[in-house]
Scaffold this motif. Sequence first.
Motif, PDB file in Angstrom:
ATOM      1  N   MET A  65       0.826  -1.257   0.105  1.00 12.11           N
ATOM      2  CA  MET A  65       0.089   0.068  -0.041  1.00 12.11           C
ATOM      3  C   MET A  65       0.818   1.270   0.072  1.00 12.11           C
ATOM      4  SD  MET A  65      -3.084   0.694   0.040  1.00 12.11           S
ATOM      5  CE  MET A  65      -4.500   1.889   0.448  1.00 12.11           C
ATOM      6  N   GLY A  66       2.091   1.143   0.545  1.00 10.58           N
ATOM      7  CA  GLY A  66       3.011   2.410   0.756  1.00 10.58           C
ATOM      8  C   GLY A  66       3.483   2.877  -0.630  1.00 10.58           C
ATOM      9  N   LEU A  67       3.665   1.721  -1.550  1.00 11.50           N
ATOM     10  CA  LEU A  67       4.255   2.031  -2.807  1.00 11.50           C
ATOM     11  C   LEU A  67       3.141   2.821  -3.732  1.00 11.50           C
ATOM     12  CD1 LEU A  67       6.345   2.077  -5.022  1.00 11.50           C
ATOM     13  CD2 LEU A  67       5.694  -0.215  -5.703  1.00 11.50           C
ATOM     14  N   VAL A  68       1.846   2.434  -3.678  1.00  8.82           N
ATOM     15  CA  VAL A  68       0.752   2.790  -4.281  1.00  8.82           C
ATOM     16  C   VAL A  68       0.479   4.389  -3.857  1.00  8.82           C
ATOM     17  CG1 VAL A  68      -1.704   2.587  -5.036  1.00  8.82           C
ATOM     18  CG2 VAL A  68      -0.109   0.699  -4.960  1.00  8.82           C
ATOM     19  N   SER A  69       0.235   4.496  -2.585  1.00 13.65           N
ATOM     20  CA  SER A  69       0.080   5.727  -2.159  1.00 13.65           C
ATOM     21  C   SER A  69       1.122   6.685  -2.554  1.00 13.65           C
ATOM     22  CB  SER A  69      -0.337   5.603  -0.667  1.00 13.65           C
ATOM     23  OG  SER A  69       0.851   5.292   0.205  1.00 13.65           O
ATOM     24  N   SER A  70       2.344   6.256  -2.362  1.00  9.69           N
ATOM     25  CA  SER A  70       3.467   7.117  -3.033  1.00  9.69           C
ATOM     26  C   SER A  70       3.372   7.732  -4.376  1.00  9.69           C
ATOM     27  CB  SER A  70       4.887   6.528  -2.534  1.00  9.69           C
ATOM     28  OG  SER A  70       5.098   6.342  -1.261  1.00  9.69           O
ATOM     29  N   ILE A  71       2.922   6.670  -5.127  1.00 13.07           N
ATOM     30  CA  ILE A  71       2.825   7.056  -6.695  1.00 13.07           C
ATOM     31  C   ILE A  71       1.834   8.177  -6.728  1.00 13.07           C
ATOM     32  CG2 ILE A  71       1.785   6.153  -8.877  1.00 13.07           C
ATOM     33  CD1 ILE A  71       3.459   3.675  -8.097  1.00 13.07           C
ATOM     34  N   PHE A  72       0.591   7.922  -5.941  1.00 13.68           N
ATOM     35  CA  PHE A  72      -0.591   9.094  -6.164  1.00 13.68           C
ATOM     36  C   PHE A  72      -0.198  10.188  -5.459  1.00 13.68           C
ATOM     37  CE2 PHE A  72      -3.024   5.119  -7.224  1.00 13.68           C
ATOM     38  CZ  PHE A  72      -3.179   5.371  -8.380  1.00 13.68           C
ATOM     39  N   THR A  73       0.601  10.427  -4.252  1.00 12.80           N
ATOM     40  CA  THR A  73       1.011  11.379  -3.557  1.00 12.80           C
ATOM     41  C   THR A  73       2.114  12.135  -4.067  1.00 12.80           C
ATOM     42  OG1 THR A  73       2.103  10.454  -1.705  1.00 12.80           O
ATOM     43  CG2 THR A  73      -0.494  10.762  -1.549  1.00 12.80           C
ATOM     44  N   TRP A  74       2.649  11.600  -4.926  1.00 12.14           N
ATOM     45  CA  TRP A  74       4.166  12.181  -5.395  1.00 12.14           C
ATOM     46  C   TRP A  74       4.022  13.650  -6.145  1.00 12.14           C
ATOM     47  CZ3 TRP A  74       5.942  13.212 -10.619  1.00 12.14           C
ATOM     48  CH2 TRP A  74       7.217  13.364 -10.382  1.00 12.14           C
ATOM     49  N   PRO A  75       2.865  13.646  -6.893  1.00  8.09           N
ATOM     50  CA  PRO A  75       2.867  14.925  -7.547  1.00  8.09           C
ATOM     51  C   PRO A  75       2.369  16.118  -6.674  1.00  8.09           C
ATOM     52  CG  PRO A  75       1.549  13.338  -8.891  1.00  8.09           C
ATOM     53  CD  PRO A  75       2.044  12.810  -7.512  1.00  8.09           C
ATOM     54  N   LEU A  76       2.161  15.853  -5.351  1.00  5.59           N
ATOM     55  CA  LEU A  76       1.875  16.872  -4.363  1.00  5.59           C
ATOM     56  C   LEU A  76       3.187  17.415  -3.540  1.00  5.59           C
ATOM     57  CD1 LEU A  76      -1.582  15.718  -3.040  1.00  5.59           C
ATOM     58  CD2 LEU A  76      -1.114  17.548  -4.652  1.00  5.59           C
ATOM     59  N   ALA A  77       4.219  16.672  -3.856  1.00  2.00           N
ATOM     60  CA  ALA A  77       5.441  16.930  -3.144  1.00  2.00           C
ATOM     61  C   ALA A  77       6.028  18.371  -3.244  1.00  2.00           C
ATOM     62  CB  ALA A  77       6.602  15.890  -3.705  1.00  2.00           C
ATOM     63  N   PRO A  78       5.688  18.857  -4.363  1.00  2.51           N
ATOM     64  CA  PRO A  78       6.276  20.389  -4.642  1.00  2.51           C
ATOM     65  C   PRO A  78       5.618  21.145  -3.606  1.00  2.51           C
ATOM     66  CG  PRO A  78       6.219  19.389  -6.731  1.00  2.51           C
ATOM     67  CD  PRO A  78       5.897  18.304  -5.725  1.00  2.51           C
ATOM     68  N   VAL A  79       4.283  20.960  -3.653  1.00 12.26           N
ATOM     69  CA  VAL A  79       3.354  21.883  -2.944  1.00 12.26           C
ATOM     70  C   VAL A  79       3.508  21.576  -1.567  1.00 12.26           C
ATOM     71  CG1 VAL A  79       0.966  22.127  -2.182  1.00 12.26           C
ATOM     72  CG2 VAL A  79       1.486  21.485  -4.600  1.00 12.26           C
ATOM     73  N   ARG A  80       3.787  20.416  -0.939  1.00 13.18           N
ATOM     74  CA  ARG A  80       4.087  20.276   0.475  1.00 13.18           C
ATOM     75  C   ARG A  80       5.388  21.173   0.747  1.00 13.18           C
ATOM     76  NH1 ARG A  80       2.894  14.304  -0.143  1.00 13.18           N
ATOM     77  NH2 ARG A  80       0.598  14.212   0.403  1.00 13.18           N
ATOM     78  N   GLY A  81       6.434  20.977  -0.072  1.00 15.94           N
ATOM     79  CA  GLY A  81       7.579  21.520   0.175  1.00 15.94           C
ATOM     80  C   GLY A  81       7.542  23.108   0.300  1.00 15.94           C
ATOM     81  N   LEU A  82       6.554  23.578  -0.674  1.00 16.82           N
ATOM     82  CA  LEU A  82       6.462  25.001  -0.613  1.00 16.82           C
ATOM     83  C   LEU A  82       5.971  25.373   0.656  1.00 16.82           C
ATOM     84  CD1 LEU A  82       6.672  27.641  -2.451  1.00 16.82           C
ATOM     85  CD2 LEU A  82       4.534  27.109  -3.282  1.00 16.82           C
ATOM     86  N   MET A  83       4.790  24.861   1.186  1.00 15.30           N
ATOM     87  CA  MET A  83       4.047  24.928   2.304  1.00 15.30           C
ATOM     88  C   MET A  83       5.189  25.059   3.559  1.00 15.30           C
ATOM     89  SD  MET A  83       0.519  22.860   1.656  1.00 15.30           S
ATOM     90  CE  MET A  83       0.014  22.991   3.507  1.00 15.30           C
ATOM     91  N   ARG A  84       5.767  23.927   3.583  1.00 17.09           N
ATOM     92  CA  ARG A  84       6.909  23.981   4.709  1.00 17.09           C
ATOM     93  C   ARG A  84       7.909  25.349   4.547  1.00 17.09           C
ATOM     94  NH1 ARG A  84       7.843  23.818   9.518  1.00 17.09           N
ATOM     95  NH2 ARG A  84       9.913  22.865   9.952  1.00 17.09           N
ATOM     96  N   LEU A  85       8.199  25.721   3.231  1.00 17.10           N
ATOM     97  CA  LEU A  85       9.056  26.607   3.107  1.00 17.10           C
ATOM     98  C   LEU A  85       8.401  27.949   3.980  1.00 17.10           C
ATOM     99  CD1 LEU A  85      11.761  28.147   2.172  1.00 17.10           C
ATOM    100  CD2 LEU A  85      10.569  28.236  -0.007  1.00 17.10           C
ATOM    101  N   GLY A  86       7.184  28.028   3.452  1.00 17.62           N
ATOM    102  CA  GLY A  86       6.414  29.353   4.028  1.00 17.62           C
ATOM    103  C   GLY A  86       6.113  29.406   5.574  1.00 17.62           C
ATOM    104  N   GLU A  87       6.094  27.978   5.986  1.00 16.08           N
ATOM    105  CA  GLU A  87       5.992  27.816   7.558  1.00 16.08           C
ATOM    106  C   GLU A  87       7.334  28.206   8.179  1.00 16.08           C
ATOM    107  OE1 GLU A  87       5.036  23.717   8.059  1.00 16.08           O
ATOM    108  OE2 GLU A  87       2.941  24.022   7.585  1.00 16.08           O
ATOM    109  N   LEU A  88       8.557  27.853   7.554  1.00 17.48           N
ATOM    110  CA  LEU A  88       9.737  27.939   8.102  1.00 17.48           C
ATOM    111  C   LEU A  88      10.068  29.731   8.064  1.00 17.48           C
ATOM    112  CD1 LEU A  88      12.137  25.324   6.345  1.00 17.48           C
ATOM    113  CD2 LEU A  88      11.469  25.591   8.927  1.00 17.48           C
ATOM    114  N   ILE A  89       9.735  30.274   6.975  1.00 20.01           N
ATOM    115  CA  ILE A  89       9.895  31.862   6.784  1.00 20.01           C
ATOM    116  C   ILE A  89       8.819  32.434   7.855  1.00 20.01           C
ATOM    117  CG2 ILE A  89       9.360  33.704   5.478  1.00 20.01           C
ATOM    118  CD1 ILE A  89      10.028  31.879   2.935  1.00 20.01           C
ATOM    119  N   GLN A  90       7.644  31.909   7.964  1.00 18.87           N
ATOM    120  CA  GLN A  90       6.954  32.683   9.183  1.00 18.87           C
ATOM    121  C   GLN A  90       7.503  32.625  10.390  1.00 18.87           C
ATOM    122  OE1 GLN A  90       4.035  34.291   8.560  1.00 18.87           O
ATOM    123  NE2 GLN A  90       4.300  35.118  10.814  1.00 18.87           N
TER     124      GLN A  90
END
Length: 74
Positions: free
Chosen positions: A1-26
């Motif tokens: 199940m981990g591999l399948v969920s990783s494949i489907f959530t992979w496109p969201l990785a840049p968005v998560r990274g951007l959100m974390r960057l915003g949190e660090l800046i704040q």
Amino acid sequence: MGLVSSIFTWPLAPVRGLMRLGELIQEQIDRELRNPAAVRRRLEEIEAARQAGTITEEEEREAVESILRQATGR
């Protein structure tokens, strides 16, 4: 199940990274706003501007209140 969920959530990785960057800046902004040395420096700048006559007494009061509100998180 981990591999399948990783494949489907992979496109969201840049968005998560951007959100974390915003949190660090704040977090960094919050630390700098509450830094006692930075607060004192801003208060001294306001006092110097008032003594130089570039701001009015009312503007000085409002600026000091604003800085103190930011520093205390209120």
